[in-house]
Design an enzyme around this catalytic site. Structure first.
Site, PDB file in Angstrom:
ATOM      1  N   SER A   1      -0.480  -5.904  -3.261  1.00 37.96           N
ATOM      2  CA  SER A   1      -0.411  -5.106  -4.474  1.00 37.96           C
ATOM      3  C   SER A   1      -1.687  -4.294  -4.636  1.00 37.96           C
ATOM      4  CB  SER A   1      -0.162  -6.026  -5.674  1.00 37.96           C
ATOM      5  OG  SER A   1      -1.204  -5.929  -6.599  1.00 37.96           O
ATOM      6  N   LYS A   2      -1.471  -3.032  -4.917  1.00 33.26           N
ATOM      7  CA  LYS A   2      -2.605  -2.133  -5.062  1.00 33.26           C
ATOM      8  C   LYS A   2      -3.477  -2.573  -6.236  1.00 33.26           C
ATOM      9  CE  LYS A   2      -3.975   2.583  -4.805  1.00 33.26           C
ATOM     10  NZ  LYS A   2      -5.196   2.429  -4.046  1.00 33.26           N
ATOM     11  N   ARG A   3      -2.778  -3.064  -7.268  1.00 34.73           N
ATOM     12  CA  ARG A   3      -3.512  -3.498  -8.447  1.00 34.73           C
ATOM     13  C   ARG A   3      -4.454  -4.661  -8.158  1.00 34.73           C
ATOM     14  NH1 ARG A   3      -0.380  -5.499 -12.938  1.00 34.73           N
ATOM     15  NH2 ARG A   3       1.343  -5.138 -11.501  1.00 34.73           N
TER      16      ARG A   3
END
Ligand code: GLU
Length: 493
Positions: free
Chosen positions: A264-266
């Site tokens: 996940s980029k987050r």
């Protein structure tokens, strides 16, 4: 809105190409490309190319809370960069356009109305929170609109009452769909909700638009992330409700950062763009990502994009989640770097070399030639080249090296002997430097290493360098080399 006549539907249906494999990549324009999305795009492209079919690009911007500037360009650029060419899309046009979902918004309501007529959807006039319209998490049985008398529906429509259109899922029985990876999946219909197809504002939900678009675009293989697996029975019921052919479903398991969580980029996991920024080559990323959860069979690992398309077979996709392994990607990257044409590598490496080497007299291609076999990731390059522009203030302990039988005293002797020999060289190239040094070693009755070690240390002030004494002195140039050797003599004296 009154329902369009049959012609409206006939015209759209008549445009659908038949007799070819047609796949689509349908990204939402978020502004970056997840590794998992790139893999989906790649498999989708491979399925089309493998069978000489068509690969379509459709932009799914219906559900977007806010527009991300330039996000569609990111999609175009990433696909182009990776060699995933598309046959039809927003920029290319094609027989079943438009290829941007918001530009298709007039299509969905008529199809929903048609589904109502066929008994597989209904108008729902209940007051519900907007969030419920999308999630559908309420008791279907309790919905009073499911079986409203037709006259009552017409009366309320004529009165202009607000409504949504919901899918009418059978109360009884089960729905089975087939996925190419997961096989037959059967779910009880009572577990499916009467999802909203058309929202109060007349626009479609994502799940409805997706089915209408895939049908009207003649998509034969729907390739996407397995997060859509649970929606597939409802998609099937929609296709059946319309009496349409059901495409082949290919749901790809997620790409994970570890055994527990999805990338996940987050949470700081890299997107495709991040990996490029980190110095990974596009071809290496594509090759590695292709093998994340797909096994071509056999030992071979290195595939160009064309070779991937040739070898690709859906049956090689694994059911289990794939774990993204940066070290493995680095290994692919190093393999790709070593296999590059020297000029191609020099061009790719030059910006990284120039980050560290500003001296215009130094040829970046000469440094690139030294680096090619020693570089795993392009961003490693600048850190290896600090000594070219300026000799670092190094510790004379560097001259002590057991293997070459060097110590400070022997090093001083070697440098004092090397200086006049190198000074007298009429031609400054590898051959002349090398021959002069080996004959000097012979004359001094020492092994080459005992002479080369202090020369390299004096020339670079660095323990580990990309290349040996001869090559590095050649690139530094005669004058600068002599200056550094004198500096070394001074430090040791
Ligand atoms: N727009 C969806 C996404 O970006 C694609 C789903 C699909 O391919 O059906 O996840």
């Amino acid at each position: 809105m009154t329902e369009p006549n049959e012609k409206f539907f006939e015209e759209l249906e008549s445009r659908i190409p038949t007799g070819e494999v047609r796949t689509r990549f349908a990204p939402s324009p978020t502004g970056y490309m997840h590794v998992g999305n790139l893999r989906t795009a790649l498999y989708t492209w491979c399925i089309a190319r493998h069978s000489g079919g068509k690969f379509l690009l459709r932009i799914e911007d219906t559900d977007q809370a806010r527009l991300v500037e330039g996000a569609v360009d990111v999609i175009y650029n990433t696909l182009t960069d990776c060699g995933l060419d598309w046959d039809e899309g927003p920029d290319k046009g094609g027989p079943v356009g438009p290829y941007v979902q918001t530009e298709r918004r007039g299509l969905y309501l008529p199809y929903a109305q048609r589904l109502v007529r066929r008994g597989h959807a209904y108008y729902c006039f209940c007051e519900k929170a907007a969030s419920e319209e999308d999630s559908g998490d309420f008791e279907r049985e309790a919905d009073p609109c499911r079986d409203l008398p037709e006259a009552e529906v017409q009366r309320r429509l004529a009165a202009g009452d607000a409504y949504v259109i919901r899918q009418k899922i059978p109360q009884e029985g089960t729905t089975t769909f087939h996925d190419e990876i997961f096989g037959d999946v059967t779910v009880p219909n009572k577990d499916l909700d009467d999802q909203v197809l058309i929202k109060r504002d007349g626009l479609p939900t994502y799940n409805f638009a997706n089915v209408i678009d895939d049908h009207l675009m003649g998509i034969t293989h729907v390739v996407r992330g397995s997060e859509y697996l649970s929606s597939s029975p409802k998609y099937n019921l929609l296709y059946e409700g319309f009496g349409w052919d059901i495409p082949k479903y290919v749901h790809c398991p997620p790409v994970m950062r570890d055994a527990h969580s999805k990338m996940s980029k987050r949470h700081g996991d890299p997107s495709y763009e991040d990996l490029v920024e980190e110095g990974y080559l596009r071809a290496a990323i594509v090759n590695y990502v292709a093998l994340l959860g797909w096994a071509p069979g056999g030992e071979r690992e290195i595939y160009s994009i064309r070779e991937l398309a040739e070898a690709f077979d859906v049956s090689g996709i694994s059911k289990s989640p794939a774990i993204f392994d940066k070290e493995k990607l680095t290994y692919f990257n190093a393999t790709y770097i070593r296999a590059m044409e020297p000029a191609e590598f020099a061009a790719a490496a030059e910006p990284y070399i120039r980050q560290a080497v500003k001296n215009p007299a130094i040829d970046p291609a000469a440094i690139a030639a030294l680096l090619q076999q020693r570089t795993e990731v392009l961003t490693d390059i600048p850190g290896k080249l600090g000594f070219f522009d300026a000799l670092p203030d190094y510790d004379t302990e560097l001259y002590v090296h057991k293997k070459s039988k060097s110590d400070k005293e022997s090093s001083l002797t070697m440098l004092e002997a090397a200086l006049p020999v190198l000074e007298a060289l009429p031609v400054w190239d590898d051959e002349h430097i090398h021959d002069a040094m080996t004959s000097l070693a012979e004359k001094l009755e020492v092994k080459n290493a005992k002479l080369m070690w202090p020369v390299r240390i004096a020339a670079t002030g660095t323990a580990v360098t990309p290349g040996g004494a001869v090559e590095l002195c050649r690139i530094l140039g005669q004058e600068e080399t002599l200056r550094r050797l004198r500096d070394g003599i001074e430090r040791l004296s």
